[in-house]
Design an enzyme around this catalytic site. Structure first.
Site, PDB file in Angstrom:
ATOM      1  N   LYS A 119       0.837  -1.219   0.000  1.00  0.00           N
ATOM      2  CA  LYS A 119       0.000   0.000   0.000  1.00  0.00           C
ATOM      3  C   LYS A 119       0.865   1.259   0.000  1.00  0.00           C
ATOM      4  O   LYS A 119       0.589   2.204  -0.726  1.00  0.00           O
ATOM      5  CB  LYS A 119      -0.921   0.033   1.240  1.00  0.00           C
ATOM      6  CG  LYS A 119      -1.877  -1.138   1.350  1.00  0.00           C
ATOM      7  CD  LYS A 119      -2.870  -0.947   2.490  1.00  0.00           C
ATOM      8  CE  LYS A 119      -2.266  -0.955   3.878  1.00  0.00           C
ATOM      9  NZ  LYS A 119      -1.730  -2.252   4.313  1.00  0.00           N
ATOM     10  N   ARG A 153      -9.427   1.129   9.477  1.00  0.00           N
ATOM     11  CA  ARG A 153      -9.035  -0.243   9.832  1.00  0.00           C
ATOM     12  C   ARG A 153     -10.110  -0.942  10.645  1.00  0.00           C
ATOM     13  O   ARG A 153      -9.925  -2.097  11.010  1.00  0.00           O
ATOM     14  CB  ARG A 153      -7.756  -0.189  10.658  1.00  0.00           C
ATOM     15  CG  ARG A 153      -6.510  -0.666   9.902  1.00  0.00           C
ATOM     16  CD  ARG A 153      -5.334  -0.400  10.807  1.00  0.00           C
ATOM     17  NE  ARG A 153      -4.172  -1.170  10.537  1.00  0.00           N
ATOM     18  CZ  ARG A 153      -3.065  -0.675   9.978  1.00  0.00           C
ATOM     19  NH1 ARG A 153      -3.022   0.553   9.538  1.00  0.00           N
ATOM     20  NH2 ARG A 153      -2.012  -1.438   9.851  1.00  0.00           N
ATOM     21  N   ARG A 162      -0.325  -9.206  13.355  1.00  0.00           N
ATOM     22  CA  ARG A 162      -0.960  -8.112  12.592  1.00  0.00           C
ATOM     23  C   ARG A 162      -1.914  -8.675  11.541  1.00  0.00           C
ATOM     24  O   ARG A 162      -2.960  -8.097  11.264  1.00  0.00           O
ATOM     25  CB  ARG A 162       0.113  -7.213  11.948  1.00  0.00           C
ATOM     26  CG  ARG A 162       0.923  -6.461  13.002  1.00  0.00           C
ATOM     27  CD  ARG A 162       2.118  -5.768  12.393  1.00  0.00           C
ATOM     28  NE  ARG A 162       1.719  -4.614  11.638  1.00  0.00           N
ATOM     29  CZ  ARG A 162       2.325  -4.167  10.547  1.00  0.00           C
ATOM     30  NH1 ARG A 162       3.363  -4.809  10.056  1.00  0.00           N
ATOM     31  NH2 ARG A 162       1.893  -3.097   9.945  1.00  0.00           N
ATOM     32  N   ARG A 204      11.654  -1.534  11.519  1.00  0.00           N
ATOM     33  CA  ARG A 204      10.522  -1.086  12.327  1.00  0.00           C
ATOM     34  C   ARG A 204      10.351  -2.017  13.504  1.00  0.00           C
ATOM     35  O   ARG A 204      10.630  -3.197  13.404  1.00  0.00           O
ATOM     36  CB  ARG A 204       9.245  -1.136  11.473  1.00  0.00           C
ATOM     37  CG  ARG A 204       9.059   0.041  10.572  1.00  0.00           C
ATOM     38  CD  ARG A 204       7.952  -0.169   9.581  1.00  0.00           C
ATOM     39  NE  ARG A 204       6.713  -0.675  10.144  1.00  0.00           N
ATOM     40  CZ  ARG A 204       5.568  -0.729   9.454  1.00  0.00           C
ATOM     41  NH1 ARG A 204       5.533  -0.287   8.207  1.00  0.00           N
ATOM     42  NH2 ARG A 204       4.489  -1.198  10.008  1.00  0.00           N
ATOM     43  N   ARG A 244      12.817  -8.367   3.427  1.00  0.00           N
ATOM     44  CA  ARG A 244      13.061  -6.986   3.867  1.00  0.00           C
ATOM     45  C   ARG A 244      14.011  -6.958   5.062  1.00  0.00           C
ATOM     46  O   ARG A 244      14.888  -6.113   5.154  1.00  0.00           O
ATOM     47  CB  ARG A 244      11.724  -6.328   4.229  1.00  0.00           C
ATOM     48  CG  ARG A 244      11.816  -4.825   4.344  1.00  0.00           C
ATOM     49  CD  ARG A 244      10.479  -4.176   4.172  1.00  0.00           C
ATOM     50  NE  ARG A 244       9.667  -4.317   5.369  1.00  0.00           N
ATOM     51  CZ  ARG A 244       8.368  -4.002   5.421  1.00  0.00           C
ATOM     52  NH1 ARG A 244       7.763  -3.561   4.359  1.00  0.00           N
ATOM     53  NH2 ARG A 244       7.706  -4.123   6.534  1.00  0.00           N
TER      54      ARG A 244
END
Ligand code: AMP
Length: 208
Positions: A13, A97, A155, A144, A136
């Site tokens: 996104k 959300r 999540r 993060r 990543r």
């Protein structure tokens, strides 16, 4: 034109929102980025939400709705300092959300004579999301506090339980379009552009 970009964490996104901002002059509003800035700056809000972000839990609706309201009423807020930056509309990345957030968004927009024009869902298989996060981490190190497999799995479960139930809400309104988020980045961008150009939207260079 106001767009909601929707999809699980790691669906791309942010990447697509960045490209839409550049190509269409829309303001990219990422609630995750705004909250991370609050945490980095050690503000009272940042201190309040830090553990929630780290664990991958949602911040209470009231907090996040106030942040978005601040942006939409042109008040100064982190990540949105320019007064008229939402003039051409915005791309929401990470908001709404929950169903109450979606209802609050529509209400806030209606107060300004506006609406959500498109809800675009990036669909990505879960095993690909897990693969992407490993890649990543290998490439960049952990960037993060919520960038690890365990938190990503949490999540994802939060996404299924609390966020996916919004989809029927927007579907009923005929706003929902799904795109395969596993395609190459440029192909996803092209498909989003095709959806936007079906409507009134024109890329900046074509609009002149
Ligand atoms: P993101 O960068 O969009 O993945 O968001 C990172 C984290 O910020 C999420 O895991 C939540 O803890 C928090 N967050 C971001 N947007 C929202 C939202 N709309 N509602 C509740 N929490 C949010």
């Amino acid at each position: 034109m106001n767009i909601v970009l929707f999809g699980p964490p790691g669906a791309g996104k942010g990447t697509q929102a960045h490209l839409l901002e550049r190509n269409y002059g829309l303001k990219h509003l990422s609630t995750g980025e705004m909250l991370r800035a609050e945490v980095r700056n050690g503000t009272p809000l940042g201190q309040k939400v830090e553990a929630l972000l780290k664990n991958g839990d949602l911040v209470p609706d009231g907090i996040i709705i106030d942040i978005i309201r601040g942006c939409m009423t042109g008040q100064d807020c982190e990540g949105c300092p320019e007064e008229d930056s939402c003039q051409n509309g915005f791309i929401l990345d990470g908001f709404p959300r929950t169903v109450p957030q979606a209802e609050a968004l529509e209400k806030m927009l209606a107060e300004h004579g506006e609406k959500v024009d498109h809800v675009i869902v990036l669909v990505v298989d879960e095993d690909i999301l897990i693969e992407r996060i490993h890649k990543r981490m290998e490439e960049t190190g952990v960037a993060r506090s919520d960038d690890n497999e365990e938190t990503l799995r949490h999540r994802l479960s939060v996404y299924h339980k609390q966020t996916e139930p919004i989809l029927p809400y927007f579907e009923q309104k005929g706003l929902l379009r799904k795109i395969d988020g596993m395609l190459p980045i440029e192909e996803v961008t092209a498909r989003i552009a095709a959806i936007l150009e079906e409507g009134l939207a024109q890329p900046l260079e074509k609009a002149q």
